[in-house]
Write a protein that holds these residues in place. Structure first.
Motif, PDB file in Angstrom:
ATOM      1  N   LEU A  47       0.826  -1.208   0.000  1.00  0.00           N
ATOM      2  CA  LEU A  47       0.000   0.000   0.000  1.00  0.00           C
ATOM      3  C   LEU A  47       0.864   1.263   0.000  1.00  0.00           C
ATOM      4  O   LEU A  47       0.541   2.241  -0.684  1.00  0.00           O
ATOM      5  N   VAL A  48       1.960   1.227   0.741  1.00  0.00           N
ATOM      6  CA  VAL A  48       2.886   2.371   0.736  1.00  0.00           C
ATOM      7  C   VAL A  48       3.454   2.565  -0.665  1.00  0.00           C
ATOM      8  O   VAL A  48       3.534   3.690  -1.171  1.00  0.00           O
ATOM      9  N   GLY A  49       3.819   1.473  -1.319  1.00  0.00           N
ATOM     10  CA  GLY A  49       4.326   1.559  -2.694  1.00  0.00           C
ATOM     11  C   GLY A  49       3.299   2.145  -3.642  1.00  0.00           C
ATOM     12  O   GLY A  49       3.625   2.967  -4.507  1.00  0.00           O
ATOM     13  N   ARG A  50       2.044   1.757  -3.484  1.00  0.00           N
ATOM     14  CA  ARG A  50       0.980   2.298  -4.341  1.00  0.00           C
ATOM     15  C   ARG A  50       0.787   3.792  -4.107  1.00  0.00           C
ATOM     16  O   ARG A  50       0.566   4.553  -5.056  1.00  0.00           O
ATOM     17  N   CYS A  51       0.867   4.207  -2.850  1.00  0.00           N
ATOM     18  CA  CYS A  51       0.759   5.644  -2.549  1.00  0.00           C
ATOM     19  C   CYS A  51       1.885   6.415  -3.224  1.00  0.00           C
ATOM     20  O   CYS A  51       1.674   7.503  -3.767  1.00  0.00           O
ATOM     21  N   MET A  52       3.069   5.846  -3.202  1.00  0.00           N
ATOM     22  CA  MET A  52       4.213   6.530  -3.792  1.00  0.00           C
ATOM     23  C   MET A  52       4.157   6.495  -5.316  1.00  0.00           C
ATOM     24  O   MET A  52       4.664   7.407  -5.972  1.00  0.00           O
ATOM     25  N   ASP A  53       3.538   5.462  -5.874  1.00  0.00           N
ATOM     26  CA  ASP A  53       3.339   5.409  -7.326  1.00  0.00           C
ATOM     27  C   ASP A  53       2.354   6.473  -7.792  1.00  0.00           C
ATOM     28  O   ASP A  53       2.471   6.997  -8.897  1.00  0.00           O
ATOM     29  N   ALA A  54       1.383   6.776  -6.945  1.00  0.00           N
ATOM     30  CA  ALA A  54       0.324   7.716  -7.322  1.00  0.00           C
ATOM     31  C   ALA A  54       0.857   9.129  -7.536  1.00  0.00           C
ATOM     32  O   ALA A  54       0.314   9.875  -8.351  1.00  0.00           O
ATOM     33  N   ASP A  55       1.906   9.496  -6.813  1.00  0.00           N
ATOM     34  CA  ASP A  55       2.444  10.853  -6.924  1.00  0.00           C
ATOM     35  C   ASP A  55       3.961  10.792  -6.731  1.00  0.00           C
ATOM     36  O   ASP A  55       4.433  10.468  -5.643  1.00  0.00           O
ATOM     37  N   PRO A  56       4.735  11.101  -7.769  1.00  0.00           N
ATOM     38  CA  PRO A  56       6.201  11.042  -7.652  1.00  0.00           C
ATOM     39  C   PRO A  56       6.770  12.001  -6.607  1.00  0.00           C
ATOM     40  O   PRO A  56       7.898  11.832  -6.157  1.00  0.00           O
ATOM     41  N   ALA A  57       5.992  12.999  -6.186  1.00  0.00           N
ATOM     42  CA  ALA A  57       6.470  13.938  -5.169  1.00  0.00           C
ATOM     43  C   ALA A  57       6.468  13.309  -3.777  1.00  0.00           C
ATOM     44  O   ALA A  57       7.108  13.822  -2.867  1.00  0.00           O
ATOM     45  N   ILE A  58       5.762  12.201  -3.608  1.00  0.00           N
ATOM     46  CA  ILE A  58       5.715  11.524  -2.307  1.00  0.00           C
ATOM     47  C   ILE A  58       6.994  10.713  -2.138  1.00  0.00           C
ATOM     48  O   ILE A  58       7.281   9.815  -2.918  1.00  0.00           O
ATOM     49  N   ARG A  59       7.765  11.070  -1.106  1.00  0.00           N
ATOM     50  CA  ARG A  59       9.024  10.381  -0.840  1.00  0.00           C
ATOM     51  C   ARG A  59       9.113   9.843   0.586  1.00  0.00           C
ATOM     52  O   ARG A  59       9.983   9.045   0.888  1.00  0.00           O
ATOM     53  N   THR A  60       8.229  10.303   1.474  1.00  0.00           N
ATOM     54  CA  THR A  60       8.290   9.905   2.884  1.00  0.00           C
ATOM     55  C   THR A  60       6.879   9.679   3.416  1.00  0.00           C
ATOM     56  O   THR A  60       5.890  10.044   2.777  1.00  0.00           O
ATOM     57  N   TYR A  61       6.799   9.120   4.612  1.00  0.00           N
ATOM     58  CA  TYR A  61       5.497   8.971   5.264  1.00  0.00           C
ATOM     59  C   TYR A  61       4.826  10.313   5.536  1.00  0.00           C
ATOM     60  O   TYR A  61       3.618  10.441   5.339  1.00  0.00           O
ATOM     61  N   PRO A  62       5.570  11.326   5.999  1.00  0.00           N
ATOM     62  CA  PRO A  62       4.912  12.625   6.171  1.00  0.00           C
ATOM     63  C   PRO A  62       4.312  13.163   4.865  1.00  0.00           C
ATOM     64  O   PRO A  62       3.263  13.813   4.888  1.00  0.00           O
ATOM     65  N   ASP A  63       4.951  12.867   3.739  1.00  0.00           N
ATOM     66  CA  ASP A  63       4.375  13.277   2.449  1.00  0.00           C
ATOM     67  C   ASP A  63       3.033  12.589   2.214  1.00  0.00           C
ATOM     68  O   ASP A  63       2.086  13.206   1.713  1.00  0.00           O
ATOM     69  N   ILE A  64       2.949  11.312   2.571  1.00  0.00           N
ATOM     70  CA  ILE A  64       1.682  10.587   2.428  1.00  0.00           C
ATOM     71  C   ILE A  64       0.631  11.200   3.350  1.00  0.00           C
ATOM     72  O   ILE A  64      -0.522  11.396   2.952  1.00  0.00           O
ATOM     73  N   GLY A  65       1.031  11.519   4.581  1.00  0.00           N
ATOM     74  CA  GLY A  65       0.108  12.151   5.523  1.00  0.00           C
ATOM     75  C   GLY A  65      -0.396  13.489   5.020  1.00  0.00           C
ATOM     76  O   GLY A  65      -1.585  13.814   5.157  1.00  0.00           O
ATOM     77  N   GLN A  66       0.491  14.259   4.400  1.00  0.00           N
ATOM     78  CA  GLN A  66       0.072  15.560   3.870  1.00  0.00           C
ATOM     79  C   GLN A  66      -0.860  15.386   2.684  1.00  0.00           C
ATOM     80  O   GLN A  66      -1.844  16.108   2.548  1.00  0.00           O
ATOM     81  N   ARG A  67      -0.557  14.430   1.844  1.00  0.00           N
ATOM     82  CA  ARG A  67      -1.418  14.189   0.674  1.00  0.00           C
ATOM     83  C   ARG A  67      -2.822  13.767   1.106  1.00  0.00           C
ATOM     84  O   ARG A  67      -3.813  14.159   0.513  1.00  0.00           O
ATOM     85  N   ALA A  68      -2.888  12.988   2.180  1.00  0.00           N
ATOM     86  CA  ALA A  68      -4.183  12.485   2.633  1.00  0.00           C
ATOM     87  C   ALA A  68      -4.953  13.494   3.486  1.00  0.00           C
ATOM     88  O   ALA A  68      -6.167  13.627   3.330  1.00  0.00           O
ATOM     89  N   PHE A  69      -4.250  14.207   4.378  1.00  0.00           N
ATOM     90  CA  PHE A  69      -4.956  15.037   5.361  1.00  0.00           C
ATOM     91  C   PHE A  69      -4.423  16.460   5.478  1.00  0.00           C
ATOM     92  O   PHE A  69      -4.737  17.155   6.445  1.00  0.00           O
ATOM     93  N   GLY A  70      -3.587  16.894   4.555  1.00  0.00           N
ATOM     94  CA  GLY A  70      -3.059  18.251   4.606  1.00  0.00           C
ATOM     95  C   GLY A  70      -1.950  18.393   5.640  1.00  0.00           C
ATOM     96  O   GLY A  70      -1.357  17.414   6.089  1.00  0.00           O
ATOM     97  N   SER A  71      -1.690  19.626   6.035  1.00  0.00           N
ATOM     98  CA  SER A  71      -0.605  19.900   6.995  1.00  0.00           C
ATOM     99  C   SER A  71      -0.796  19.210   8.342  1.00  0.00           C
ATOM    100  O   SER A  71       0.181  18.711   8.913  1.00  0.00           O
ATOM    101  N   PRO A  72      -2.025  19.153   8.882  1.00  0.00           N
ATOM    102  CA  PRO A  72      -2.184  18.418  10.146  1.00  0.00           C
ATOM    103  C   PRO A  72      -1.810  16.936  10.005  1.00  0.00           C
ATOM    104  O   PRO A  72      -1.237  16.348  10.925  1.00  0.00           O
ATOM    105  N   GLY A  73      -2.109  16.351   8.864  1.00  0.00           N
ATOM    106  CA  GLY A  73      -1.740  14.957   8.628  1.00  0.00           C
ATOM    107  C   GLY A  73      -0.235  14.774   8.589  1.00  0.00           C
ATOM    108  O   GLY A  73       0.295  13.800   9.118  1.00  0.00           O
ATOM    109  N   ARG A  74       0.448  15.726   7.958  1.00  0.00           N
ATOM    110  CA  ARG A  74       1.912  15.671   7.902  1.00  0.00           C
ATOM    111  C   ARG A  74       2.501  15.735   9.309  1.00  0.00           C
ATOM    112  O   ARG A  74       3.392  14.961   9.658  1.00  0.00           O
ATOM    113  N   LEU A  75       1.995  16.655  10.116  1.00  0.00           N
ATOM    114  CA  LEU A  75       2.488  16.816  11.481  1.00  0.00           C
ATOM    115  C   LEU A  75       2.211  15.570  12.324  1.00  0.00           C
ATOM    116  O   LEU A  75       3.089  15.090  13.049  1.00  0.00           O
TER     117      LEU A  75
END
Length: 189
Positions: free
Chosen positions: A9-37
């Motif tokens: 699932l992490v790999g699929r998230c990273m495939d969806a957007d090349p800008a996603i490189r870390t877990y915080p990036d996934i959190g931001q993509r899903a829930f915005g800045s609060p998700g990243r934090l």
């Protein structure tokens, strides 16, 4: 299986957007800045607590191997588990200062070799020296006193998740990520 699937699932998230490189990036993509934090907080807490867990584990095991060990440096004296926790921390700390983490591959290889030596030693003692597992009376199917240790060991299996995004981004052939996960899961589980 759960670790492997969540890695996919992490790999699929990273495939969806090349800008996603870390877990915080996934959190931001899903829930915005609060998700990243929130994701950053949990991830860094996990990494910190895993390091503390390793220190405690090493301190306990080394204290059992070398009981009664103590060191006194002036007014400060360390003994037992505390001594070994401090020694292991002092040995591991310099590895965090390396500019290139490629050097840690040698440390990792030494760890794999040491684990292999331990497994072979246990097998040798069991098979050749005649020390085996024999029943010592009746056993209880569920010992609640051992539950915290068992749960700790079980959840320890998920500590590798922290490296999944880094592993994925470093791969030349990202399409091989599911195979890497399957190989690692089959070896470790």
């Amino acid at each position: 299986a759960a670790c492997w699937y969540t890695g996919l699932l992490v790999g699929r998230c990273m495939d969806a957007d090349p800008a996603i490189r870390t877990y915080p990036d996934i959190g931001q993509r899903a829930f915005g800045s609060p998700g990243r934090l929130l994701v950053s907080s949990f991830l860094y807490a996990e990494v910190y607590l895993v390091a503390v867990g390793f220190l405690i584990l090493d301190g306990d095991n080394l204290d059992k191997l070398f009981p009664g060990s103590s060191v006194a440096l002036g007014p400060v004296s360390l003994a037992g588990k505390q001594l070994f926790v401090v020694l292991v921390a002092l040995m591991v700390a310099p590895t965090t200062w390396l500019r290139s983490l490629g050097v840690l591959a040698y440390v990792s290889a030494a760890g794999v070799f040491a684990s292999l030596v331990v497994v072979l030693s246990v097998l040798w003692v069991a098979a050749v020296d005649g020390v085996g597992f024999s029943g010592r009376g009746t056993t209880t199917p569920l010992r609640l006193a051992g539950l915290p240790t068992a749960l700790g060991l079980y959840t320890f299996c998920y500590c590798g998740h922290a490296v999944f995004p880094t592993l994925y981004t470093c791969m030349k052939q990202k399409s091989q990520f599911p195979k890497v996960l399957a190989s690692a899961s089959s070896i470790c589980c």
